[in-house]
Structures are given as C-alpha cells and as structure tokens.
Design a protein around this motif. Structure first.
Motif, PDB file in Angstrom:
ATOM      1  N   ALA A 190       0.857  -1.181   0.000  1.00  0.00           N
ATOM      2  CA  ALA A 190       0.000   0.000   0.000  1.00  0.00           C
ATOM      3  C   ALA A 190       0.888   1.224   0.000  1.00  0.00           C
ATOM      4  CB  ALA A 190      -0.908   0.012   1.233  1.00  0.00           C
ATOM      5  N   SER A 191       0.528   2.213  -0.822  1.00  0.00           N
ATOM      6  CA  SER A 191       1.317   3.435  -0.924  1.00  0.00           C
ATOM      7  C   SER A 191       0.399   4.642  -0.895  1.00  0.00           C
ATOM      8  CB  SER A 191       2.130   3.439  -2.225  1.00  0.00           C
ATOM      9  OG  SER A 191       2.952   2.296  -2.322  1.00  0.00           O
ATOM     10  N   VAL A 192       0.925   5.767  -0.445  1.00  0.00           N
ATOM     11  CA  VAL A 192       0.133   6.997  -0.406  1.00  0.00           C
ATOM     12  C   VAL A 192       0.815   8.079  -1.226  1.00  0.00           C
ATOM     13  CG1 VAL A 192      -0.919   6.507   1.816  1.00  0.00           C
ATOM     14  CG2 VAL A 192       1.242   7.755   1.734  1.00  0.00           C
ATOM     15  N   LEU A 193       0.006   8.992  -1.722  1.00  0.00           N
ATOM     16  CA  LEU A 193       0.507  10.067  -2.565  1.00  0.00           C
ATOM     17  C   LEU A 193       1.329  11.051  -1.742  1.00  0.00           C
ATOM     18  CD1 LEU A 193       0.281  10.941  -5.526  1.00  0.00           C
ATOM     19  CD2 LEU A 193      -1.690  12.338  -4.864  1.00  0.00           C
ATOM     20  N   GLN A 194       2.528  11.355  -2.221  1.00  0.00           N
ATOM     21  CA  GLN A 194       3.391  12.358  -1.602  1.00  0.00           C
ATOM     22  C   GLN A 194       3.920  13.243  -2.722  1.00  0.00           C
ATOM     23  OE1 GLN A 194       6.572  11.016   1.029  1.00  0.00           O
ATOM     24  NE2 GLN A 194       7.823  12.777   0.482  1.00  0.00           N
ATOM     25  N   GLY A 195       3.353  14.419  -2.835  1.00  0.00           N
ATOM     26  CA  GLY A 195       3.730  15.284  -3.936  1.00  0.00           C
ATOM     27  C   GLY A 195       3.312  14.662  -5.252  1.00  0.00           C
ATOM     28  N   GLU A 196       4.275  14.417  -6.123  1.00  0.00           N
ATOM     29  CA  GLU A 196       3.999  13.819  -7.423  1.00  0.00           C
ATOM     30  C   GLU A 196       4.611  12.433  -7.537  1.00  0.00           C
ATOM     31  OE1 GLU A 196       5.273  16.702 -10.279  1.00  0.00           O
ATOM     32  OE2 GLU A 196       3.825  18.202  -9.596  1.00  0.00           O
ATOM     33  N   MET A 197       4.755  11.771  -6.356  1.00  0.00           N
ATOM     34  CA  MET A 197       5.228  10.389  -6.319  1.00  0.00           C
ATOM     35  C   MET A 197       4.423   9.635  -5.269  1.00  0.00           C
ATOM     36  SD  MET A 197       9.388  10.655  -6.769  1.00  0.00           S
ATOM     37  CE  MET A 197       9.513   8.987  -7.425  1.00  0.00           C
ATOM     38  N   LEU A 198       4.672   8.336  -5.171  1.00  0.00           N
ATOM     39  CA  LEU A 198       4.011   7.541  -4.151  1.00  0.00           C
ATOM     40  C   LEU A 198       5.024   7.129  -3.089  1.00  0.00           C
ATOM     41  CD1 LEU A 198       1.638   5.134  -6.133  1.00  0.00           C
ATOM     42  CD2 LEU A 198       0.974   6.967  -4.580  1.00  0.00           C
ATOM     43  N   SER A 199       4.599   7.218  -1.843  1.00  0.00           N
ATOM     44  CA  SER A 199       5.434   6.817  -0.721  1.00  0.00           C
ATOM     45  C   SER A 199       4.886   5.511  -0.133  1.00  0.00           C
ATOM     46  CB  SER A 199       5.435   7.910   0.356  1.00  0.00           C
ATOM     47  OG  SER A 199       6.204   7.501   1.476  1.00  0.00           O
ATOM     48  N   PRO A 200       5.633   4.426  -0.183  1.00  0.00           N
ATOM     49  CA  PRO A 200       5.162   3.156   0.377  1.00  0.00           C
ATOM     50  C   PRO A 200       4.876   3.273   1.873  1.00  0.00           C
ATOM     51  CG  PRO A 200       7.033   2.799  -1.069  1.00  0.00           C
ATOM     52  CD  PRO A 200       6.947   4.285  -0.846  1.00  0.00           C
ATOM     53  N   VAL A 201       3.814   2.621   2.308  1.00  0.00           N
ATOM     54  CA  VAL A 201       3.414   2.643   3.714  1.00  0.00           C
ATOM     55  C   VAL A 201       3.692   1.300   4.377  1.00  0.00           C
ATOM     56  CG1 VAL A 201       1.483   2.911   5.316  1.00  0.00           C
ATOM     57  CG2 VAL A 201       1.641   4.377   3.295  1.00  0.00           C
ATOM     58  N   VAL A 202       3.261   0.230   3.728  1.00  0.00           N
ATOM     59  CA  VAL A 202       3.436  -1.104   4.312  1.00  0.00           C
ATOM     60  C   VAL A 202       3.355  -2.137   3.195  1.00  0.00           C
ATOM     61  CG1 VAL A 202       0.950  -1.343   4.778  1.00  0.00           C
ATOM     62  CG2 VAL A 202       2.596  -2.682   6.113  1.00  0.00           C
ATOM     63  N   HIS A 203       4.062  -3.250   3.368  1.00  0.00           N
ATOM     64  CA  HIS A 203       3.959  -4.343   2.401  1.00  0.00           C
ATOM     65  C   HIS A 203       4.013  -5.665   3.140  1.00  0.00           C
ATOM     66  CE1 HIS A 203       8.315  -4.854   2.926  1.00  0.00           C
ATOM     67  NE2 HIS A 203       8.219  -5.982   2.226  1.00  0.00           N
ATOM     68  N   ALA A 204       3.575  -6.720   2.476  1.00  0.00           N
ATOM     69  CA  ALA A 204       3.609  -8.058   3.063  1.00  0.00           C
ATOM     70  C   ALA A 204       3.791  -9.080   1.948  1.00  0.00           C
ATOM     71  CB  ALA A 204       2.315  -8.346   3.826  1.00  0.00           C
ATOM     72  N   ASP A 205       4.531 -10.126   2.239  1.00  0.00           N
ATOM     73  CA  ASP A 205       4.776 -11.199   1.279  1.00  0.00           C
ATOM     74  C   ASP A 205       4.725 -12.527   2.030  1.00  0.00           C
ATOM     75  OD1 ASP A 205       5.642 -12.975  -0.650  1.00  0.00           O
ATOM     76  OD2 ASP A 205       7.256 -11.683  -1.375  1.00  0.00           O
ATOM     77  N   PRO A 206       3.805 -13.424   1.677  1.00  0.00           N
ATOM     78  CA  PRO A 206       3.716 -14.711   2.379  1.00  0.00           C
ATOM     79  C   PRO A 206       4.872 -15.648   2.093  1.00  0.00           C
ATOM     80  CG  PRO A 206       2.200 -14.661   0.518  1.00  0.00           C
ATOM     81  CD  PRO A 206       2.764 -13.270   0.643  1.00  0.00           C
TER      82      PRO A 206
END
Length: 261
Positions: free
Chosen positions: A99-115
């Motif tokens: 999941a990522s959120v908008l930061q300016g004109e790019m996306l900033s990752p918030v959290v990830h998961a991989d089983p």
C-alpha cells in the motif's frame, strides 16, 4: 523550489540502500552548489532532521523524523490500519502486496507483506519512492486524480526506467482512460525488468484519491489467468483499505470495484 523545499528535498535521497550520505554525494545527487547544500544540511541538522557521523562526516536521518513519525501515526494512523488489510490480501493471493500513499507527485510506500510461498519473490523496499507513470499503483492514482494534477506530472517529464516504461505523455493519457474505465491498472516490467503488477486506487474521506493498493508478481508467474484470479481480492482489499482510512469510494466509480470483486 523555495529555500525550505530545497532543504527538505534533500531528505528524499535517503533510502535503505543509502542510509548515510556525505556532502559531496548530496551535491552530486541534488545538482546544486556545495555552499548551498552545506547550508541546508547544517540547518536540517540543527533542527534534528539529520545527524552527522563525527568520524565519516556522513549524514543520516535524525531523531526529529522519529518524533514526527510517531505523532503522525498516533494522530492519523495509516500504517497500523493498513497493515492488516495488506497482510490478509497477501495471504489470500499468495503474492507480495503493498500500500502506498501520494506524496507530492510520487508515491510513498506505507506497508507491504509477502507470504513467501514461492521460490522466486519480488524485492520491495518501503524506503523507495515510486514514480506515478511507471507503476500500476501510480497509474491507479493518476486515473482518478484531478486533470490539473495529471497534466503537471506529465509535463514534468516521464523518465524511462526500463525498456517497457511509457515515456510518451499521450500514451500515458490513453492508458489512464483505460484504467478509469475498469478501475484497475496493470503494468508489465515497466518499473522492474522482472516484475508485473496491478493496482487499484484508495480514497480519502471526501472521495479524493490518496493512494493505491497493488499486487506485485515475478513476471514469470504473471499469466493472464493468474492476474485475473487475483483481481477480485485486490478490489475488495481496496474497498477495505479505503474504509480503514475513513474514506469512501466515489459513488460514480464504486460499481467498477464492486463488479471486479
């Protein structure tokens, strides 16, 4: 850029791969003169945003970042509320989800998961900013962002990251129309030569797009059948992520994700 923006922009050069940066490297990365960069670094250090190693003279992120990060998460939780959604989706589809959120004109990752259910996994760095035009998450955001924002991103330039990255503004706009119609963005090896992904937008309280949820898969496993099989869970995850953030799906588009889910 204004003076404050130029100073704060230096912080964006830090990543997990680059946790410490010296003055000369900052000058090279920023393309600015040494005296100006040194002044900005000194001000950032004085305010706790940076710390300088007395031996190597390299800078690292300072304690003010930790304090502000804690304040942000305590008052407007994002990582804690999105983590369960991301983990559940990753377990369901058996692939890496972020999941990522908008930061300016790019996306900033918030959290990830991989089983980690396969021998081949996607490498994902939460400290790496994501370009909008070269990622499925970014296209999902742009498709539902105001046109003025999209025009600004396209005019700023679309650097080629891989041979499959779209660098033509007209081609990107055409793809955004498709994403807007389906509610889902798909890209094949546009940001990483070995990764395919599909992303869906996440919305805020007023129905504004604030970020995206994406599933990233090694290209060797990303068959059309697999991508289609993942889609219902991904769309449902986007609805859950939106609700977790106190947001709402825009009524005029909600049917798209409901149909896919």
């Amino acid at each position: 850029m204004g003076t404050i923006t130029k100073a704060l922009d230096l912080l964006n050069f830090f990543s997990r791969k680059r946790p410490a940066i010296g003055l000369s490297e900052f000058v090279k990365l920023s393309g600015r003169d040494k005296a100006t960069v040194h002044r900005h670094l000194t001000e950032l250090e004085e305010n706790g945003f940076l710390q300088q190693n007395p031996e190597t003279r390299a800078y690292r992120l300072g304690p003010a970042i930790l304090r502000l990060s804690g304040v942000r998460e305590a008052t407007y939780p994002m990582r804690s509320v999105l983590r369960p959604v991301v983990r559940d989706l990753a377990d369901t589809v058996g692939e890496l989800v972020h999941a990522s959120v908008l930061q300016g004109e790019m996306l900033s990752p918030v959290v990830h998961a991989d089983p980690l259910g396969h021998g081949t996994q996607v490498h994902f760095d939460e400290g790496e900013m994501l370009p909008l035009h070269a990622t499925s998450s970014g296209l999902a955001v742009m498709a539902f962002a105001p046109d003025a924002f999209v025009s600004r991103v396209l005019k700023a330039g679309l650097p080629g990251i891989t041979q499959r990255t779209l660098t033509d503004a007209g081609a990107v706009r055409s793809l955004l129309n498709e994403v807007r119609a389906t509610g889902v963005a798909r890209l094949d090896r546009a940001f990483d030569e070995e990764v395919s992904s599909q992303g869906v937008p996440v919305f805020g309280p007023s129905g504004e797009v604030v970020g995206a949820l994406s599933v990233a898969i090694p290209a060797v496993r990303a068959s059309e059948e697999k991508m289609n099989a993942i889609l219902p869970a991904l769309c449902d995850g986007a609805v859950q992520a939106t609700r977790a953030l106190g947001g709402q799906m825009p009524p005029e588009h909600a049917a798209k994700w409901a149909a896919n889910a």
